[in-house]
Design a protein around this motif. Structure first.
Motif, PDB file in Angstrom:
ATOM      1  N   PHE A  95      26.605 138.522  -0.673  1.00  0.00           N
ATOM      2  CA  PHE A  95      27.206 138.148   0.595  1.00  0.00           C
ATOM      3  C   PHE A  95      28.448 137.323   0.278  1.00  0.00           C
ATOM      4  CE2 PHE A  95      27.502 135.912   4.567  1.00  0.00           C
ATOM      5  CZ  PHE A  95      27.138 136.884   5.469  1.00  0.00           C
ATOM      6  N   TRP A  96      29.612 137.858   0.616  1.00  0.00           N
ATOM      7  CA  TRP A  96      30.840 137.113   0.314  1.00  0.00           C
ATOM      8  C   TRP A  96      31.350 136.456   1.585  1.00  0.00           C
ATOM      9  CZ3 TRP A  96      34.094 141.327  -2.686  1.00  0.00           C
ATOM     10  CH2 TRP A  96      33.418 141.651  -3.874  1.00  0.00           C
ATOM     11  N   MET A  97      31.548 135.172   1.498  1.00  0.00           N
ATOM     12  CA  MET A  97      32.093 134.462   2.644  1.00  0.00           C
ATOM     13  C   MET A  97      33.575 134.188   2.380  1.00  0.00           C
ATOM     14  SD  MET A  97      31.601 133.241   5.540  1.00  0.00           S
ATOM     15  CE  MET A  97      29.847 133.500   5.632  1.00  0.00           C
ATOM     16  N   VAL A  98      34.419 134.730   3.245  1.00  0.00           N
ATOM     17  CA  VAL A  98      35.861 134.511   3.078  1.00  0.00           C
ATOM     18  C   VAL A  98      36.248 133.306   3.921  1.00  0.00           C
ATOM     19  CG1 VAL A  98      38.150 135.560   3.264  1.00  0.00           C
ATOM     20  CG2 VAL A  98      36.180 136.989   2.742  1.00  0.00           C
ATOM     21  N   GLY A  99      36.509 132.225   3.257  1.00  0.00           N
ATOM     22  CA  GLY A  99      36.863 130.997   3.974  1.00  0.00           C
ATOM     23  C   GLY A  99      38.363 130.806   4.040  1.00  0.00           C
ATOM     24  N   GLU A 100      38.755 129.599   4.432  1.00  0.00           N
ATOM     25  CA  GLU A 100      40.189 129.344   4.599  1.00  0.00           C
ATOM     26  C   GLU A 100      40.929 129.339   3.269  1.00  0.00           C
ATOM     27  OE1 GLU A 100      41.608 125.794   6.768  1.00  0.00           O
ATOM     28  OE2 GLU A 100      40.561 126.783   8.446  1.00  0.00           O
ATOM     29  N   SER A 101      40.276 128.720   2.259  1.00  0.00           N
ATOM     30  CA  SER A 101      40.992 128.609   0.991  1.00  0.00           C
ATOM     31  C   SER A 101      40.252 129.235  -0.183  1.00  0.00           C
ATOM     32  CB  SER A 101      41.283 127.134   0.685  1.00  0.00           C
ATOM     33  OG  SER A 101      40.051 126.469   0.564  1.00  0.00           O
ATOM     34  N   GLU A 102      38.987 129.631   0.063  1.00  0.00           N
ATOM     35  CA  GLU A 102      38.287 130.270  -1.065  1.00  0.00           C
ATOM     36  C   GLU A 102      37.294 131.330  -0.589  1.00  0.00           C
ATOM     37  OE1 GLU A 102      36.004 127.550  -3.382  1.00  0.00           O
ATOM     38  OE2 GLU A 102      35.053 126.632  -1.653  1.00  0.00           O
ATOM     39  N   ILE A 103      36.960 132.227  -1.525  1.00  0.00           N
ATOM     40  CA  ILE A 103      35.939 133.223  -1.255  1.00  0.00           C
ATOM     41  C   ILE A 103      34.721 132.820  -2.081  1.00  0.00           C
ATOM     42  CG2 ILE A 103      35.348 135.683  -1.356  1.00  0.00           C
ATOM     43  CD1 ILE A 103      38.396 136.232  -1.586  1.00  0.00           C
ATOM     44  N   THR A 104      33.554 132.746  -1.425  1.00  0.00           N
ATOM     45  CA  THR A 104      32.365 132.369  -2.181  1.00  0.00           C
ATOM     46  C   THR A 104      31.344 133.500  -2.123  1.00  0.00           C
ATOM     47  OG1 THR A 104      31.589 131.264  -0.187  1.00  0.00           O
ATOM     48  CG2 THR A 104      32.575 129.873  -1.890  1.00  0.00           C
ATOM     49  N   SER A 105      30.587 133.657  -3.215  1.00  0.00           N
ATOM     50  CA  SER A 105      29.587 134.723  -3.273  1.00  0.00           C
ATOM     51  C   SER A 105      28.185 134.112  -3.155  1.00  0.00           C
ATOM     52  CB  SER A 105      29.739 135.477  -4.595  1.00  0.00           C
ATOM     53  OG  SER A 105      28.787 136.497  -4.649  1.00  0.00           O
ATOM     54  N   HIS A 106      27.347 134.719  -2.315  1.00  0.00           N
ATOM     55  CA  HIS A 106      25.982 134.214  -2.099  1.00  0.00           C
ATOM     56  C   HIS A 106      24.982 135.340  -2.268  1.00  0.00           C
ATOM     57  CE1 HIS A 106      27.846 130.651  -0.214  1.00  0.00           C
ATOM     58  NE2 HIS A 106      28.743 131.533   0.184  1.00  0.00           N
ATOM     59  N   GLN A 107      23.710 134.942  -2.426  1.00  0.00           N
ATOM     60  CA  GLN A 107      22.633 135.937  -2.464  1.00  0.00           C
ATOM     61  C   GLN A 107      22.570 136.652  -1.113  1.00  0.00           C
ATOM     62  OE1 GLN A 107      20.497 136.957  -4.902  1.00  0.00           O
ATOM     63  NE2 GLN A 107      21.924 135.824  -6.197  1.00  0.00           N
ATOM     64  N   GLY A 108      22.080 137.874  -1.137  1.00  0.00           N
ATOM     65  CA  GLY A 108      22.123 138.668   0.090  1.00  0.00           C
ATOM     66  C   GLY A 108      21.023 138.373   1.088  1.00  0.00           C
ATOM     67  N   ASN A 109      19.914 137.787   0.640  1.00  0.00           N
ATOM     68  CA  ASN A 109      18.771 137.668   1.549  1.00  0.00           C
ATOM     69  C   ASN A 109      18.808 136.381   2.376  1.00  0.00           C
ATOM     70  OD1 ASN A 109      18.478 136.135  -0.684  1.00  0.00           O
ATOM     71  ND2 ASN A 109      16.299 136.582  -1.021  1.00  0.00           N
ATOM     72  N   LEU A 110      19.908 136.180   3.101  1.00  0.00           N
ATOM     73  CA  LEU A 110      20.030 134.960   3.899  1.00  0.00           C
ATOM     74  C   LEU A 110      19.547 135.222   5.323  1.00  0.00           C
ATOM     75  CD1 LEU A 110      23.595 133.756   2.796  1.00  0.00           C
ATOM     76  CD2 LEU A 110      21.397 132.902   1.986  1.00  0.00           C
ATOM     77  N   SER A 111      18.999 134.178   5.953  1.00  0.00           N
ATOM     78  CA  SER A 111      18.559 134.323   7.339  1.00  0.00           C
ATOM     79  C   SER A 111      19.763 134.129   8.266  1.00  0.00           C
ATOM     80  CB  SER A 111      17.489 133.280   7.647  1.00  0.00           C
ATOM     81  OG  SER A 111      18.090 131.993   7.545  1.00  0.00           O
ATOM     82  N   LEU A 112      19.567 134.473   9.542  1.00  0.00           N
ATOM     83  CA  LEU A 112      20.681 134.350  10.497  1.00  0.00           C
ATOM     84  C   LEU A 112      21.215 132.911  10.587  1.00  0.00           C
ATOM     85  CD1 LEU A 112      22.500 135.837  12.507  1.00  0.00           C
ATOM     86  CD2 LEU A 112      20.769 135.469  14.258  1.00  0.00           C
ATOM     87  N   PRO A 113      20.326 131.889  10.696  1.00  0.00           N
ATOM     88  CA  PRO A 113      20.861 130.517  10.748  1.00  0.00           C
ATOM     89  C   PRO A 113      21.638 130.160   9.486  1.00  0.00           C
ATOM     90  CG  PRO A 113      18.536 130.547  11.377  1.00  0.00           C
ATOM     91  CD  PRO A 113      18.864 131.917  10.885  1.00  0.00           C
ATOM     92  N   GLU A 114      21.155 130.648   8.337  1.00  0.00           N
ATOM     93  CA  GLU A 114      21.878 130.354   7.082  1.00  0.00           C
ATOM     94  C   GLU A 114      23.261 131.011   7.087  1.00  0.00           C
ATOM     95  OE1 GLU A 114      18.624 129.878   3.528  1.00  0.00           O
ATOM     96  OE2 GLU A 114      18.657 131.814   4.561  1.00  0.00           O
ATOM     97  N   LEU A 115      23.316 132.241   7.585  1.00  0.00           N
ATOM     98  CA  LEU A 115      24.610 132.954   7.662  1.00  0.00           C
ATOM     99  C   LEU A 115      25.559 132.224   8.595  1.00  0.00           C
ATOM    100  CD1 LEU A 115      23.531 136.713   7.909  1.00  0.00           C
ATOM    101  CD2 LEU A 115      24.787 135.625   6.064  1.00  0.00           C
ATOM    102  N   LYS A 116      25.035 131.842   9.761  1.00  0.00           N
ATOM    103  CA  LYS A 116      25.880 131.142  10.743  1.00  0.00           C
ATOM    104  C   LYS A 116      26.362 129.816  10.168  1.00  0.00           C
ATOM    105  CE  LYS A 116      24.480 133.207  15.070  1.00  0.00           C
ATOM    106  NZ  LYS A 116      23.632 133.114  16.254  1.00  0.00           N
ATOM    107  N   GLY A 117      25.485 129.174   9.417  1.00  0.00           N
ATOM    108  CA  GLY A 117      25.852 127.910   8.783  1.00  0.00           C
ATOM    109  C   GLY A 117      27.016 128.091   7.829  1.00  0.00           C
ATOM    110  N   LEU A 118      26.991 129.199   7.084  1.00  0.00           N
ATOM    111  CA  LEU A 118      28.081 129.468   6.139  1.00  0.00           C
ATOM    112  C   LEU A 118      29.405 129.705   6.866  1.00  0.00           C
ATOM    113  CD1 LEU A 118      26.502 131.881   3.507  1.00  0.00           C
ATOM    114  CD2 LEU A 118      27.421 129.614   3.080  1.00  0.00           C
ATOM    115  N   LEU A 119      29.293 130.395   8.018  1.00  0.00           N
ATOM    116  CA  LEU A 119      30.524 130.709   8.775  1.00  0.00           C
ATOM    117  C   LEU A 119      31.158 129.443   9.348  1.00  0.00           C
ATOM    118  CD1 LEU A 119      30.147 133.934  10.910  1.00  0.00           C
ATOM    119  CD2 LEU A 119      31.936 133.376   9.291  1.00  0.00           C
ATOM    120  N   ASN A 120      30.297 128.491   9.714  1.00  0.00           N
ATOM    121  CA  ASN A 120      30.845 127.246  10.270  1.00  0.00           C
ATOM    122  C   ASN A 120      31.284 126.353   9.134  1.00  0.00           C
ATOM    123  OD1 ASN A 120      30.402 128.058  12.878  1.00  0.00           O
ATOM    124  ND2 ASN A 120      28.240 127.450  12.776  1.00  0.00           N
TER     125      ASN A 120
END
Lengths: 344, 230
Positions: free
Chosen positions: B205-230
């Motif tokens: 799971f790659w999160m494209v942020g403002e200044s960096e791209i971070t790679s995470h494990q794929g089995n994240l729950s919805l709250p965890e995903l939303k947390g990453l986006l915020n």
């Protein structure tokens, strides 16, 4: 839903029907060719024309009229019409824009500038056909070269379109300046060239024109699958394995040479390049280029010869070619559009 | 089958990088999901991965070979692409577009396979219609199918469900699972976080942020995903 059903059924033109339109088109080309040979300002009996064709005529005047005037003129209309129509299709594809035509790249203006330079600056009203054609061709190629160099650096088709239009405006301004200082006779000669004409080409010139159109059409016909890919947009075409940069170069080169050659020999001819691709799509109801490319070339030849034939009839004898192509061609396209045929 | 490696990659336009250098390996048969806010650079990253855009710095490697130096026709055997939306001006019918897709890798387009896939995605009734005359959703399904028929080892999809209705979305994700089982690598940019969190197919799971791209494990729950986006 109704529209959808109609379009689905209209798409279902089967292969034999498409072939029938092709056969009809080829028949029409042959008919128009014969009419072009048999009809003219000097009345010659059909039997006399026939004897010239089969080489049994001893009448020198008949021979000159048929073999050195009517046949080359008919062939010129055939090749120039087909070449311009193909150029139009390629430009519409290149720019992904239905309003593009051979003149958008400024190539036609380049020809005009070349001719203006020779005719207006030398001030001669009696320049040979060859020098005018050469000047037009050099002018067209100079602009094409500019566009090709620019296309290497500019990836956006829209930017290139604007660039072509700007070059066109600049070159046209140069023509206006030249016109301003020209003599009456030279100006008259230049204006006549600008009205376009399929006549007065010598056999060798017709052969050069015909050869160019045949080679250009063959190159494109061999690349119809690439044109299909290209019509999905540059990025999809690229992801499906098409070297878009190289192909864009080929499209520009073929269009430039075709437009330059036709303009050199026949003058800047309006309408055919822009309108005929739409006409062919409306008639054949097909977007696959293996069908569309020959359909466009054939339709261009038919329109070119029809316009030339009108010029030979009493109603058209005092009209310039450019007036006829637009006056008689535009209503045909409007008719096809209004009949509800799918054009886009 | 392809292994894709990103080596210190920086994406952007006109030599201006958006994020810090990013390195990651994707093995064959893995599913990568790219998420991030609007304008964060997801599409720029997608274009770079598919070779449409050169990276500002760093390299994209396909089986240790530089993507940039690979012939375009060869790339098409490794990568196929689905974009969010595209303005089409073509007279080709849906079926002709699908056939073009299948022909990329020299296969004879089997009409039955096209029919079968088209019917699965619910576009069999528009096969003869022009690509420009169908709905946005039908067009998106057409382009997804075309990419599948291209039979490349990796399929890169930029927001493939943007125009799809709920049942179609579910069908697509179900199909994605099947593709993964067949060993295809999928790189998908998506905003459809709720569907994604319920899927068990994501490897990275790659999160494209403002200044960096971070790679995470794929089995994240919805709250965890939303947390990453915020």
């Amino acid at each position: 839903m109704i529209a959808c059903t109609r379009l689905t059924t209209s798409k279902d033109l089967n292969v034999s029907k498409k072939s029938k339109i092709f056969i009809l088109g080829l028949g029409l080309v042959l008919l128009l060719f014969l009419l072009e040979i048999f009809i003219g300002s000097v009345p010659i009996a059909a039997a006399d024309i026939w004897s010239v064709i089969i080489g049994e005529s001893e009448n020198k005047i008949h021979q000159i009229i048929v073999l050195e005037s009517r046949v080359p003129r008919a062939l010129t209309a055939l090749f120039a019409g087909g070449g311009l129509a193909l150029s139009g299709l390629l430009m519409q594809r290149f720019f992904h824009n239905p309003l593009a035509g051979p003149s958008v790249l400024g190539i036609t203006s380049g020809s005009s500038f070349g001719v203006a330079l020779v005719v207006l600056v030398t001030g001669s009203a009696v320049l040979s056909q060859v020098s005018i054609a050469l000047a037009a061709f050099i002018g067209a190629m100079a602009v094409l070269l500019l566009i090709l160099v620019a296309s290497k650096r500019i990836a956006s088709s829209v930017t290139l379109l604007v660039l072509g239009l700007m070059i066109g405006y600049m070159v046209s301004a140069g023509v206006t300046v030249l016109q301003f200082g020209a003599t009456k006779e030279a100006l008259r000669s230049f204006v006549f060239w600008g009205m376009g004409s399929f006549s007065d080409l010598k056999t060798t010139e017709v052969l050069i024109l015909g050869g160019t159109v045949l080679v250009g059409s063959s190159v494109i016909f061999m690349n119809t699958r690439k044109l299909d890919l290209f019509s999905l947009g540059n990025e999809y075409a690229y992801s499906m394995g098409l070297d878009v940069k190289k192909f864009r170069f080929v499209l520009l080169l073929v269009t430039g040479v075709l437009t330059g050659m036709v303009t050199a020999f026949c003058g800047p001819i309006a309408f055919i390049g822009l309108a005929v691709p739409h006409l062919a799509r409306g008639l054949w109801q097909n977007g696959k280029h293996a069908v569309l490319v020959p359909a466009v070339v054939l339709s261009g030849s038919v329109i070119g010869m029809t316009c030339d034939l009108i010029l030979r009839l009493p109603i058209g004898q005092s009209l310039p070619l450019n007036a006829v192509t637009s006056l008689f061609g535009a209503p045909v396209v409007i008719y096809i559009l209004l009949k509800g045929r799918k054009v886009f | 089958m392809a292994k894709i490696s990103l080596k210190n990659i920086v994406v952007g336009y006109r030599k201006k990088g958006i994020h810090k250098p990013f390195s990651v390996d994707i093995n064959e048969g893995e599913v990568v999901v790219i998420a991030g806010r609007n304008g964060s650079g997801k599409s720029t990253l997608i274009k770079t991965l598919s070779g449409l855009l050169s990276p500002v710095s760093g390299e994209v490697l396909l089986n240790e070979q530089r993507l940039a130096s690979m012939p375009i026709s060869e790339r098409a055997t490794f990568l196929s692409l689905v974009q969010t939306s595209a303005h089409f001006w073509t007279g080709l019918s849906v079926q002709e577009v699908l056939e073009l897709g299948a022909e990329v890798n020299e296969q004879k387009a089997s009409l039955e396979r096209i029919q079968q896939l088209a019917s699965f995605f619910g576009i069999d009734h528009v096969l003869k219609s022009s690509l420009t005359e169908i709905s946005d959703g039908e067009r998106q399904k057409t382009m997804i199918l075309r990419a599948i028929l291209q039979n490349a080892s990796t399929i890169i999809l930029d927001e493939p469900t943007a125009f799809l209705d709920f049942p179609s979305k579910m069908k697509w994700w179900e199909f994605a699972k099947q593709l993964k089982e067949e060993g295809k690598t999928l790189i998908i940019s998506s905003h459809d976080l709720s569907s994604l969190s319920s899927l068990s197919i994501i490897d990275h799971f790659w999160m494209v942020g403002e200044s960096e791209i971070t790679s995470h494990q794929g089995n994240l729950s919805l709250p965890e995903l939303k947390g990453l986006l915020n």
